[in-house]
Motif scaffolding. Structure first.
Motif, PDB file in Angstrom:
ATOM      1  N   THR A 120       0.843  -1.198   0.000  1.00 43.73           N
ATOM      2  CA  THR A 120       0.000   0.000   0.000  1.00 43.73           C
ATOM      3  C   THR A 120       0.875   1.244   0.000  1.00 43.73           C
ATOM      4  O   THR A 120       1.981   1.242   0.545  1.00 43.73           O
ATOM      5  N   PHE A 121       0.388   2.279  -0.625  1.00 47.02           N
ATOM      6  CA  PHE A 121       1.041   3.585  -0.601  1.00 47.02           C
ATOM      7  C   PHE A 121      -0.030   4.592  -0.237  1.00 47.02           C
ATOM      8  O   PHE A 121      -0.941   4.853  -1.027  1.00 47.02           O
ATOM      9  N   THR A 122       0.066   5.121   0.952  1.00 50.49           N
ATOM     10  CA  THR A 122      -0.926   6.096   1.385  1.00 50.49           C
ATOM     11  C   THR A 122      -0.224   7.298   1.993  1.00 50.49           C
ATOM     12  O   THR A 122       0.851   7.174   2.584  1.00 50.49           O
ATOM     13  N   TRP A 123      -0.810   8.453   1.811  1.00 50.89           N
ATOM     14  CA  TRP A 123      -0.326   9.660   2.448  1.00 50.89           C
ATOM     15  C   TRP A 123      -1.479  10.630   2.577  1.00 50.89           C
ATOM     16  O   TRP A 123      -2.469  10.527   1.862  1.00 50.89           O
ATOM     17  N   PRO A 124      -1.347  11.570   3.490  1.00 50.04           N
ATOM     18  CA  PRO A 124      -2.437  12.537   3.657  1.00 50.04           C
ATOM     19  C   PRO A 124      -2.457  13.506   2.468  1.00 50.04           C
ATOM     20  O   PRO A 124      -1.463  14.139   2.162  1.00 50.04           O
ATOM     21  N   ARG A 125      -3.575  13.573   1.806  1.00 47.24           N
ATOM     22  CA  ARG A 125      -3.708  14.463   0.650  1.00 47.24           C
ATOM     23  C   ARG A 125      -3.965  15.879   1.144  1.00 47.24           C
ATOM     24  O   ARG A 125      -4.852  16.116   1.957  1.00 47.24           O
ATOM     25  N   LYS A 126      -3.168  16.798   0.630  1.00 40.97           N
ATOM     26  CA  LYS A 126      -3.327  18.212   0.983  1.00 40.97           C
ATOM     27  C   LYS A 126      -3.640  18.977  -0.295  1.00 40.97           C
ATOM     28  O   LYS A 126      -3.046  18.724  -1.329  1.00 40.97           O
ATOM     29  N   GLU A 127      -4.555  19.891  -0.221  1.00 38.06           N
ATOM     30  CA  GLU A 127      -4.933  20.688  -1.385  1.00 38.06           C
ATOM     31  C   GLU A 127      -4.750  22.161  -1.044  1.00 38.06           C
ATOM     32  O   GLU A 127      -5.660  22.806  -0.536  1.00 38.06           O
ATOM     33  N   PRO A 128      -3.547  22.699  -1.337  1.00 44.66           N
ATOM     34  CA  PRO A 128      -3.244  24.068  -0.927  1.00 44.66           C
ATOM     35  C   PRO A 128      -3.916  25.158  -1.747  1.00 44.66           C
ATOM     36  O   PRO A 128      -3.838  26.323  -1.392  1.00 44.66           O
TER      37      PRO A 128
ATOM     38  N   THR B 218      -1.393  28.862  -4.511  1.00 44.40           N
ATOM     39  CA  THR B 218      -0.234  28.297  -3.819  1.00 44.40           C
ATOM     40  C   THR B 218       0.508  27.325  -4.730  1.00 44.40           C
ATOM     41  O   THR B 218       1.740  27.349  -4.806  1.00 44.40           O
ATOM     42  N   LEU B 219      -0.238  26.471  -5.450  1.00 44.94           N
ATOM     43  CA  LEU B 219       0.404  25.540  -6.380  1.00 44.94           C
ATOM     44  C   LEU B 219       1.170  26.291  -7.461  1.00 44.94           C
ATOM     45  O   LEU B 219       2.281  25.896  -7.828  1.00 44.94           O
ATOM     46  N   GLN B 220       0.599  27.345  -7.980  1.00 44.91           N
ATOM     47  CA  GLN B 220       1.281  28.148  -8.995  1.00 44.91           C
ATOM     48  C   GLN B 220       2.561  28.746  -8.428  1.00 44.91           C
ATOM     49  O   GLN B 220       3.586  28.773  -9.094  1.00 44.91           O
ATOM     50  N   GLY B 221       2.510  29.206  -7.183  1.00 37.83           N
ATOM     51  CA  GLY B 221       3.715  29.730  -6.538  1.00 37.83           C
ATOM     52  C   GLY B 221       4.793  28.667  -6.401  1.00 37.83           C
ATOM     53  O   GLY B 221       5.980  28.925  -6.650  1.00 37.83           O
TER      54      GLY B 221
END
Length: 148
Positions: A121-129, A133-136
């Motif tokens: 399994t590959f799991t991580w907490p998904r963050k949506e900034p 912010t993504l463009q920065g």
């Protein structure tokens, strides 16, 4: 300059000893820059590690030629795994530094045949900034990438 320095001298590195033939391994493929061998801790049949022959701790320590050679070898191995074991999926996994879950501090990539319910399994907490912010982040990274 690497972000992480492995305290293990290259001569004592497990994978360096394996490359040198000082310890046995089930070799799959080898060229001037890489060595592919069976992972002693097989997750699924056909689990192979592709390592650089030269001691390099992590991705950031590779030359561009080594980085290209590792991916070419990983693709060659993946094709052989597909032909031999016919898994419905293949995962490539490469970790850098302790916090990146690297356990052997010699650059290597796992070529892992995958099957439904194989326990991986590959799991991580998904963050949506957010878009701004993504463009920065993208602009900062683009500025830091050296011209080819």
């Amino acid at each position: 300059m690497p972000m992480f320095v492995d305290a293990t001298p290259a001569g004592q590195c497990l994978f360096c000893r394996l490359v040198a033939g000082e310890i046995p391994s089930a070799r799959v493929y080898e060229d001037d820059l890489t060595l592919a061998f069976m992972d002693i801790g097989q997750v699924n049949p056909g689990h192979v590690l592709v390592a650089t022959k030269r001691h390099a701790t992590m991705l950031l320590d590779l030359t561009p030629q080594e980085a290209a050679a590792v991916m070419q070898t990983a693709q060659r191995v993946a094709k052989a795994i597909e032909a031999t074991f016919q898994p419905p999926g293949i995962t490539l996994l490469q970790a850098n530094g302790r916090e990146g879950d690297q356990t052997v501090f010699h650059f290597h990539i796992h070529v892992l045949p995958r099957h439904a319910q194989d326990g991986v399994t590959f799991t991580w907490p998904r963050k949506e900034p957010g878009t701004a912010t993504l463009q920065g982040y993208a602009e900062r990274l683009a500025a830091a990438i050296a011209p080819a």
